[in-house]
Scaffold this motif. Structure first.
Motif, PDB file in Angstrom:
ATOM      1  N   MET A   1       1.320  12.406  -9.172  1.00  0.00           N
ATOM      2  CA  MET A   1       0.657  13.693  -8.967  1.00  0.00           C
ATOM      3  C   MET A   1       1.675  14.829  -9.048  1.00  0.00           C
ATOM      4  O   MET A   1       1.385  15.904  -9.560  1.00  0.00           O
ATOM      5  CB  MET A   1      -0.043  13.733  -7.605  1.00  0.00           C
ATOM      6  CG  MET A   1      -1.214  12.796  -7.474  1.00  0.00           C
ATOM      7  SD  MET A   1      -2.520  13.137  -8.649  1.00  0.00           S
ATOM      8  CE  MET A   1      -3.173  14.647  -8.004  1.00  0.00           C
TER       9      MET A   1
ATOM     10  N   THR B   1       4.861  20.037 -15.652  1.00  0.00           N
ATOM     11  CA  THR B   1       4.431  20.398 -16.992  1.00  0.00           C
ATOM     12  C   THR B   1       4.334  21.906 -17.161  1.00  0.00           C
ATOM     13  O   THR B   1       4.393  22.403 -18.268  1.00  0.00           O
ATOM     14  CB  THR B   1       3.061  19.810 -17.311  1.00  0.00           C
ATOM     15  OG1 THR B   1       2.122  20.399 -16.407  1.00  0.00           O
ATOM     16  CG2 THR B   1       3.042  18.326 -17.145  1.00  0.00           C
TER      17      THR B   1
ATOM     18  N   THR C   1      -8.859  27.698 -19.965  1.00  0.00           N
ATOM     19  CA  THR C   1      -7.433  27.861 -20.228  1.00  0.00           C
ATOM     20  C   THR C   1      -6.917  26.922 -21.313  1.00  0.00           C
ATOM     21  O   THR C   1      -5.836  27.130 -21.823  1.00  0.00           O
ATOM     22  CB  THR C   1      -6.577  27.661 -18.967  1.00  0.00           C
ATOM     23  OG1 THR C   1      -6.919  26.421 -18.391  1.00  0.00           O
ATOM     24  CG2 THR C   1      -6.784  28.764 -17.990  1.00  0.00           C
ATOM     25  N   PHE C   2      -7.666  25.867 -21.629  1.00  0.00           N
ATOM     26  CA  PHE C   2      -7.154  24.948 -22.650  1.00  0.00           C
ATOM     27  C   PHE C   2      -8.111  24.785 -23.836  1.00  0.00           C
ATOM     28  O   PHE C   2      -7.688  24.607 -24.945  1.00  0.00           O
ATOM     29  CB  PHE C   2      -6.897  23.565 -22.049  1.00  0.00           C
ATOM     30  CG  PHE C   2      -5.743  23.540 -21.107  1.00  0.00           C
ATOM     31  CD1 PHE C   2      -4.455  23.389 -21.578  1.00  0.00           C
ATOM     32  CD2 PHE C   2      -5.945  23.683 -19.754  1.00  0.00           C
ATOM     33  CE1 PHE C   2      -3.387  23.368 -20.713  1.00  0.00           C
ATOM     34  CE2 PHE C   2      -4.873  23.670 -18.883  1.00  0.00           C
ATOM     35  CZ  PHE C   2      -3.594  23.515 -19.354  1.00  0.00           C
TER      36      PHE C   2
ATOM     37  N   LYS D   1       0.823  -1.208   0.000  1.00  0.00           N
ATOM     38  CA  LYS D   1       0.000   0.000   0.000  1.00  0.00           C
ATOM     39  C   LYS D   1       0.856   1.256   0.000  1.00  0.00           C
ATOM     40  O   LYS D   1       0.569   2.229  -0.674  1.00  0.00           O
ATOM     41  CB  LYS D   1      -0.895  -0.017   1.229  1.00  0.00           C
ATOM     42  CG  LYS D   1      -2.322  -0.328   0.827  1.00  0.00           C
ATOM     43  CD  LYS D   1      -3.230  -0.288   2.002  1.00  0.00           C
ATOM     44  CE  LYS D   1      -4.573  -0.829   1.586  1.00  0.00           C
ATOM     45  NZ  LYS D   1      -5.358  -1.323   2.687  1.00  0.00           N
TER      46      LYS D   1
ATOM     47  N   ASN E   1       2.697  16.414 -12.339  1.00  0.00           N
ATOM     48  CA  ASN E   1       1.790  17.427 -12.865  1.00  0.00           C
ATOM     49  C   ASN E   1       2.419  18.810 -12.844  1.00  0.00           C
ATOM     50  O   ASN E   1       2.275  19.592 -13.764  1.00  0.00           O
ATOM     51  CB  ASN E   1       0.513  17.494 -12.039  1.00  0.00           C
ATOM     52  CG  ASN E   1      -0.403  16.356 -12.369  1.00  0.00           C
ATOM     53  OD1 ASN E   1      -0.127  15.610 -13.296  1.00  0.00           O
ATOM     54  ND2 ASN E   1      -1.466  16.220 -11.642  1.00  0.00           N
ATOM     55  N   PHE E   2       3.119  19.077 -11.741  1.00  0.00           N
ATOM     56  CA  PHE E   2       3.636  20.432 -11.586  1.00  0.00           C
ATOM     57  C   PHE E   2       4.806  20.697 -12.534  1.00  0.00           C
ATOM     58  O   PHE E   2       5.162  21.834 -12.785  1.00  0.00           O
ATOM     59  CB  PHE E   2       4.065  20.664 -10.135  1.00  0.00           C
ATOM     60  CG  PHE E   2       2.904  20.600  -9.193  1.00  0.00           C
ATOM     61  CD1 PHE E   2       2.025  21.663  -9.100  1.00  0.00           C
ATOM     62  CD2 PHE E   2       2.667  19.467  -8.438  1.00  0.00           C
ATOM     63  CE1 PHE E   2       0.940  21.599  -8.263  1.00  0.00           C
ATOM     64  CE2 PHE E   2       1.580  19.402  -7.592  1.00  0.00           C
ATOM     65  CZ  PHE E   2       0.719  20.476  -7.504  1.00  0.00           C
TER      66      PHE E   2
ATOM     67  N   CYS F   1       1.827  23.820 -16.831  1.00  0.00           N
ATOM     68  CA  CYS F   1       0.607  24.176 -17.542  1.00  0.00           C
ATOM     69  C   CYS F   1       0.878  24.266 -19.044  1.00  0.00           C
ATOM     70  O   CYS F   1       0.747  25.290 -19.696  1.00  0.00           O
ATOM     71  CB  CYS F   1       0.022  25.488 -17.033  1.00  0.00           C
ATOM     72  SG  CYS F   1      -0.227  25.449 -15.282  1.00  0.00           S
ATOM     73  N   TRP F   2       1.258  23.185 -19.567  1.00  0.00           N
ATOM     74  CA  TRP F   2       1.625  23.019 -20.964  1.00  0.00           C
ATOM     75  C   TRP F   2       0.508  23.483 -21.913  1.00  0.00           C
ATOM     76  O   TRP F   2      -0.627  23.103 -21.763  1.00  0.00           O
ATOM     77  CB  TRP F   2       1.923  21.533 -21.142  1.00  0.00           C
ATOM     78  CG  TRP F   2       2.416  21.126 -22.465  1.00  0.00           C
ATOM     79  CD1 TRP F   2       2.875  21.894 -23.465  1.00  0.00           C
ATOM     80  CD2 TRP F   2       2.499  19.771 -22.898  1.00  0.00           C
ATOM     81  NE1 TRP F   2       3.253  21.116 -24.517  1.00  0.00           N
ATOM     82  CE2 TRP F   2       3.032  19.813 -24.199  1.00  0.00           C
ATOM     83  CE3 TRP F   2       2.193  18.537 -22.327  1.00  0.00           C
ATOM     84  CZ2 TRP F   2       3.253  18.660 -24.932  1.00  0.00           C
ATOM     85  CZ3 TRP F   2       2.412  17.400 -23.056  1.00  0.00           C
ATOM     86  CH2 TRP F   2       2.948  17.462 -24.347  1.00  0.00           C
ATOM     87  N   SER F   3       0.887  24.288 -22.851  1.00  0.00           N
ATOM     88  CA  SER F   3       0.002  24.851 -23.870  1.00  0.00           C
ATOM     89  C   SER F   3      -1.257  25.479 -23.286  1.00  0.00           C
ATOM     90  O   SER F   3      -2.325  25.416 -23.853  1.00  0.00           O
ATOM     91  CB  SER F   3      -0.357  23.829 -24.950  1.00  0.00           C
ATOM     92  OG  SER F   3      -1.281  22.892 -24.453  1.00  0.00           O
ATOM     93  N   LYS F   4      -1.091  26.053 -22.141  1.00  0.00           N
ATOM     94  CA  LYS F   4      -2.202  26.754 -21.500  1.00  0.00           C
ATOM     95  C   LYS F   4      -2.349  28.142 -22.132  1.00  0.00           C
ATOM     96  O   LYS F   4      -1.356  28.787 -22.460  1.00  0.00           O
ATOM     97  CB  LYS F   4      -1.891  26.855 -20.006  1.00  0.00           C
ATOM     98  CG  LYS F   4      -2.693  27.892 -19.272  1.00  0.00           C
ATOM     99  CD  LYS F   4      -2.060  28.184 -17.930  1.00  0.00           C
ATOM    100  CE  LYS F   4      -1.115  29.352 -18.039  1.00  0.00           C
ATOM    101  NZ  LYS F   4      -1.151  30.250 -16.882  1.00  0.00           N
ATOM    102  N   ARG F   5      -3.586  28.553 -22.323  1.00  0.00           N
ATOM    103  CA  ARG F   5      -3.828  29.894 -22.854  1.00  0.00           C
ATOM    104  C   ARG F   5      -4.850  30.564 -21.958  1.00  0.00           C
ATOM    105  O   ARG F   5      -5.996  30.130 -21.928  1.00  0.00           O
ATOM    106  CB  ARG F   5      -4.389  29.817 -24.271  1.00  0.00           C
ATOM    107  CG  ARG F   5      -3.486  29.122 -25.253  1.00  0.00           C
ATOM    108  CD  ARG F   5      -4.207  28.846 -26.533  1.00  0.00           C
ATOM    109  NE  ARG F   5      -5.330  27.931 -26.314  1.00  0.00           N
ATOM    110  CZ  ARG F   5      -5.794  27.107 -27.250  1.00  0.00           C
ATOM    111  NH1 ARG F   5      -5.273  27.108 -28.444  1.00  0.00           N
ATOM    112  NH2 ARG F   5      -6.797  26.306 -26.999  1.00  0.00           N
TER     113      ARG F   5
ATOM    114  N   GLN G   1     -10.833  26.672 -25.188  1.00  0.00           N
ATOM    115  CA  GLN G   1     -11.739  27.794 -25.432  1.00  0.00           C
ATOM    116  C   GLN G   1     -12.691  27.525 -26.588  1.00  0.00           C
ATOM    117  O   GLN G   1     -13.769  28.088 -26.655  1.00  0.00           O
ATOM    118  CB  GLN G   1     -10.938  29.063 -25.732  1.00  0.00           C
ATOM    119  CG  GLN G   1     -10.225  29.642 -24.538  1.00  0.00           C
ATOM    120  CD  GLN G   1      -8.801  29.153 -24.461  1.00  0.00           C
ATOM    121  OE1 GLN G   1      -8.406  28.257 -25.183  1.00  0.00           O
ATOM    122  NE2 GLN G   1      -8.016  29.740 -23.578  1.00  0.00           N
TER     123      GLN G   1
ATOM    124  N   SER H   1      -5.685  22.082 -14.267  1.00  0.00           N
ATOM    125  CA  SER H   1      -4.870  23.250 -14.583  1.00  0.00           C
ATOM    126  C   SER H   1      -3.550  22.842 -15.225  1.00  0.00           C
ATOM    127  O   SER H   1      -2.865  23.678 -15.781  1.00  0.00           O
ATOM    128  CB  SER H   1      -4.634  24.092 -13.335  1.00  0.00           C
ATOM    129  OG  SER H   1      -4.051  23.301 -12.340  1.00  0.00           O
ATOM    130  N   THR H   2      -3.182  21.572 -15.131  1.00  0.00           N
ATOM    131  CA  THR H   2      -1.951  21.170 -15.790  1.00  0.00           C
ATOM    132  C   THR H   2      -2.200  20.469 -17.119  1.00  0.00           C
ATOM    133  O   THR H   2      -1.476  20.668 -18.068  1.00  0.00           O
ATOM    134  CB  THR H   2      -1.117  20.235 -14.884  1.00  0.00           C
ATOM    135  OG1 THR H   2      -1.979  19.211 -14.409  1.00  0.00           O
ATOM    136  CG2 THR H   2      -0.538  20.980 -13.727  1.00  0.00           C
TER     137      THR H   2
END
Lengths: 399, 525
Positions: A13, A19, B340-341, A2, A16-17, A21-25, B343, B451-452
């Protein structure tokens, strides 16, 4: 076990950080474009983008002091290049998913639109639900920069106007990318696009001052159909011919057709339903086409002396209506034959009917089409006469 | 007030009974009354709530009797009327030279002929004595007899039966469990008059020696589950059980999972209906929260009210709850992912409107969402702990901070306020508080994923969540049953609720042998 799982999950998890926020707009980093206009410019293209100014559009924040849209424009060897060059003017990246219309300048359209279709279908940002129009006698840029009333965003005004006129007047035909591409790639059918013209001056129309009067001095008007041969614009249909085209294609959802009454005077029929059936076949080695149309309508306005309570009179009107519509269709077919462009897809019908013969016919189809004999028939039915039967004028004179 | 004797059923020797706190040589009572009483007082450290009374009884005062009780735990009325009066007054008039007296010793005489109390037990050693004394019984010891009697006189100030604060209903019984185990078992007994309804009681906690009862209907509950409950309770070795949560943590299947694998409730009707479905209830003295096992996922979306309202209404409300589960879980993350991704997914007019609101907001949507969610969680937690008097002040400040002011200051967009409010309200739709808690935590995980990675992350998270849920089980019952494994027959009362005449079998995945609930119109051919 476990603990191992928990560790793995935590590590996953945590990735995740990484990345970032890859290709975030973020929304406020985007320039949401509502329309693109493409014109010819020397060897390349001039691309005009109409970008929405969100804070002017929103009900709460809008001040009415600034324009609801901003026009950016750049030139480039290709459309894509020109689009990216716009970043030299625009503070934000142009975001194309929400465009409602693409307007092609007449000069460009006459030169060929195949390369534009490539870009529009290749770029992943486009949703394919926008309408494509051809600017008539003007540049696409001029059409887009004229501000509008009721709909604050000019592109919305054009798109909605197109939808409404297609539904209730039927001289236009809203073409989306997939239809244009299909017609363009088909051997037996040529595309049409709805034209758009500008009445008034584009430079006065782009100011907010223009919006302050009740009658706009410049306004975009959706016009008649543009006929393409392969990817080149070869001519324009008149309004009658455009209607005729839509009758042939069965595109008419509702329209008003005016007929001369047998006894003199005019009468308008509101067309409610049409169904068109195009048939093609090879007869004695010659291609032949047949267009059968059945339509239903109500009497919407009457200036004639006929007694509309009598069924035989209604039958007379039906006959007159059939003649008028037949005439419109013949007009459209004649014009298309003059321009040498099979916009109705008769060739396509023949291909479906007789693929073997089509193989030979394909090469010389444009010439064959010009001589094609088309049999046009119309079956019209008048269903109702509106809330009254005879006009008040008529009732009065009878007394 | 009279209490029935608890029935102790010891299948295995209880581990904490072996380790008694009182360890002294010669644990049994002696014949000398004085010695016994001194020992009691000495062991209890002369605690001020221990009352020791010595007196002489009998016609000639030939019996030297001592009684001991803990003040506050006993009903003074009972002690006065049925013990003191009986021994001091009635005994004086009794003919003690009767044949009975000759055959038996004094203790037996008192027990059989004198004391009018219902609950009397003989005790031989001090361990027993202290257990009874500290549970609220009165101890009677006679000089010259090396035995004592524990007389049931339990009676302390009790919170009355009130409507449960955490689970209120519009329709349905309004009684809730209290802190007293006996009252709670009585609430259940009053609803099930079936001899097969068994309540087995044991003591847990080395020092607290808390009564823990297991209630089920023999035959309806699966024997396997009952045995498993016993086995898991046996393995508990702690010094205190103050709330059912203590036990829950020890016996639940997946202590590290965010999802609860044990149900808790304050409502007797809920417990009874669960017992009738074949579940086992664990009642703990000192808390109104009763545990139910085994539990499945959908149970957290079924309110007891579902069964009191018409089935169509209940079905719709149940579906609404499932919808709210997903709203509470995913609305903020979906909002962040879409704005954010993706739209292109938002209708143009809505996008323009959201974009207009976001003009001038300094943070990315994800930070904005986290900010609002965390401040809401702070407000919510503060709201629970606040003294009543300042509660309204905080709620005003909170509403201002989370709503108007934050928007006006341009820190968050109005759309985000709506998102957080929808999430918060949907979260409260869940009829089970502990499931709502899991959603609260998961919401933040999904927010990070969204958000990621955008929607891709949300979908990955959902897949992981479903896999995890399908892997859970509660006391041998798969957590996602009757969905996974799919049991068609039990769909009648899962996502939807069919009318009662259509549901005549107990849930397949829980029950024991007795499956049929009754012959009803739907069953009759």
């Amino acid at each position: 076990m476990k603990k191992g799982m928990a560790l793995i999950i935590t590590l996953i998890m945590l990735t995740n950080f990484l990345t970032g926020c890859w290709s975030k707009r973020e929304l406020n980093e985007l320039a949401i474009a509502s329309a693109i206009g493409i014109d010819k410019s020397g060897d390349g293209y001039q691309v005009t983008v109409e970008v929405i100014n969100p804070s002017e559009i929103s009900a709460e924040k809008g001040t009415g002091q600034r324009s609801p849209v901003v026009i950016f424009s750049a030139t480039g060897k290709t459309v894509f290049e020109a689009l990216r060059r716009i970043t030299l003017e625009s503070p934000r990246r142009v975001y194309l998913s929400h465009i409602r219309v693409v307007v092609l300048g007449e000069e460009l359209a006459r030169d060929g639109i195949a390369k534009i279709i490539d870009f529009l279908s290749r770029d992943s940002e486009f949703r394919i639900d926008f309408y494509i129009l051809a600017a008539k006698n003007t540049k696409a840029e001029s059409v887009l920069k004229v501000l509008t009333q009721l709909e604050k965003i000019p592109a919305n005004k054009i798109a909605q106007g197109l939808e409404i006129s297609e539904k209730s007047w039927s001289s236009t035909h809203a073409v989306k990318l997939d239809e244009l591409t299909n017609d363009f790639t088909s051997d037996g059918k040529n595309p049409v696009l709805t034209g758009i013209t500008l009445s008034g001056n584009a430079d006065t129309g782009m100011t907010l001052e223009n919006l302050k009067s009740s009658k706009l001095s410049s306004i975009q008007r959706i016009g008649n159909l543009a006929v393409f041969k392969k990817d080149r614009l070869v001519g324009w249909l008149s309004e009658e011919e455009s209607l005729g085209y839509n009758y042939v294609m069965g595109n008419v959802k509702s329209t008003i057709t005016t007929v001369e009454c047998p006894g003199g005077g005019k009468l308008s029929v509101e067309v409610l339903r049409t169904k068109s059936n195009i048939k093609g076949k090879i007869e004695n080695g010659k291609p032949k086409a047949k267009v059968e149309l059945s339509m239903e309508g109500n009497i919407g306005e009457s200036e004639c002396d006929l007694d509309l309570t009598k069924p035989e009179n209604i039958r007379q009107i039906e006959d007159a209506l059939e003649e008028v519509v037949k005439e419109k269709k013949k007009l459209a077919i004649g014009k298309a034959q003059n321009l040498g462009s099979d916009i109705f897809g008769f060739g396509e019908t023949i291909r479906r009917e007789n693929p073997k013969a089509w193989k030979e016919l394909k090469e010389k189809w444009n010439e064959e089409f010009e001589r094609l004999s088309v049999d046009v028939s119309v079956d019209a039915k008048i269903r109702r006469t509106g809330t009254i039967t005879n006009s008040p004028e008529q009732t009065k004179s009878k007394k | 007030m009279s209490y029935k004797k608890l029935s102790y059923k010891k299948k295995q020797p209880n581990s904490n009974q072996k380790n008694e706190v009182i360890k002294s040589s010669g644990n049994s009572l002696t014949q000398d009354l004085k010695e016994n009483l001194e020992r009691i007082q000495e062991t209890l450290g002369n605690s001020s709530d221990i009352v020791v009374r010595e007196f002489y009884a009998g016609k000639y005062g030939q019996m030297h009797i001592g009684i001991v009780y803990v003040d506050g735990l006993i009903d003074k009325n009972i002690v006065q009327r049925f013990i003191l009066e009986a021994l001091m007054l009635n005994l004086r008039e009794a003919e003690l030279d009767s044949t009975v007296f000759l055959q038996e010793n004094e203790l037996q005489v008192l027990k059989k002929a004198v004391l009018p109390a219902g609950e009397v037990k003989e005790i031989v050693d001090f361990n027993e004595l202290f257990l009874h004394l500290l549970s609220g019984d009165t101890i009677v010891i006679i000089n010259g007899v090396s035995r004592g009697m524990a007389i049931g006189t339990k009676g302390w100030t009790d919170r009355g039966i009130e409507e449960p604060g955490s689970e209120s209903v519009v329709r349905g019984p309004r009684d809730g469990f209290t802190e007293t185990l006996r009252t709670n078992t009585a609430l259940l007994r009053r609803r099930i008059r079936d001899p097969n309804f068994w309540i087995e009681t044991r003591r847990l906690g080395r020092r607290t020696k808390t009564d823990v009862s297991i209630a089920y209907i023999k035959g309806v509950a699966s024997d396997r589950v009952v045995q498993e409950v016993h086995r898991r309770l046996d393995s508990i070795d702690i010094d205190a059980v103050l709330e059912s949560g203590y036990i829950e943590e020890f016996v639940q299947d997946a202590p590290y999972s965010l999802f609860p694998t044990i149900y808790n409730t304050e409502r007797p009707d809920k417990v009874v209906s669960a017992i009738l479905e074949g579940r086992v209830a664990i009642l703990v003295d000192g808390t109104p929260f009763v545990l139910l096992v085994p539990v499945v996922f959908i149970q957290f979306f079924q309110a007891s009210e579902d069964y009191y309202h018409r089935f169509d209404i209940s079905t719709l409300i149940r579906l609404l709850r499932f919808m709210c589960f997903f709203l509470a879980l995913l609305v903020p993350s979906f909002y962040v992912a879409a704005t954010t991704f993706h739209q292109e997914m938002i209708p143009t007019t809505l996008l323009v409107s959201i974009a207009a609101q976001r003009e001038g907001v300094p943070f990315p949507a994800a930070v904005e969402a986290l900010l609002m969610e965390i401040s809401f969680e702070i407000l919510r937690e503060a709201g629970i702990r606040l003294p009543r008097a300042v509660g309204s002040a905080i709620s005003i400040v909170g509403a201002l901070v989370l709503g108007e002011a934050a928007v006006r200051a341009g820190i968050v967009s109005p759309a985000m306020v709506i998102v957080v409010s929808v999430t918060a309200i949907s979260n409260f739709v869940s009829p089970a508080f502990n499931m709502a808690m899991s959603i609260r935590i998961l919401r933040f995980l999904f927010l990070i994923l969204a958000s990621t990675f955008g929607l891709f992350g949300i979908v990955l998270g959902l897949i992981a969540m479903v896999l995890h849920l399908c892997g859970l089980s509660s006391f041998g019952v798969p957590y996602m049953s009757p969905m996974a494994p799919l049991i068609m027959q039990d769909q009648k009362d899962a996502m939807v609720r069919l009318p009662r005449f259509g549901v005549f079998k107990r849930p397949n995945f829980i029950r024991g042998n007795d499956a049929v609930r009754g012959r009803n119109p739907g069953n009759r051919k």
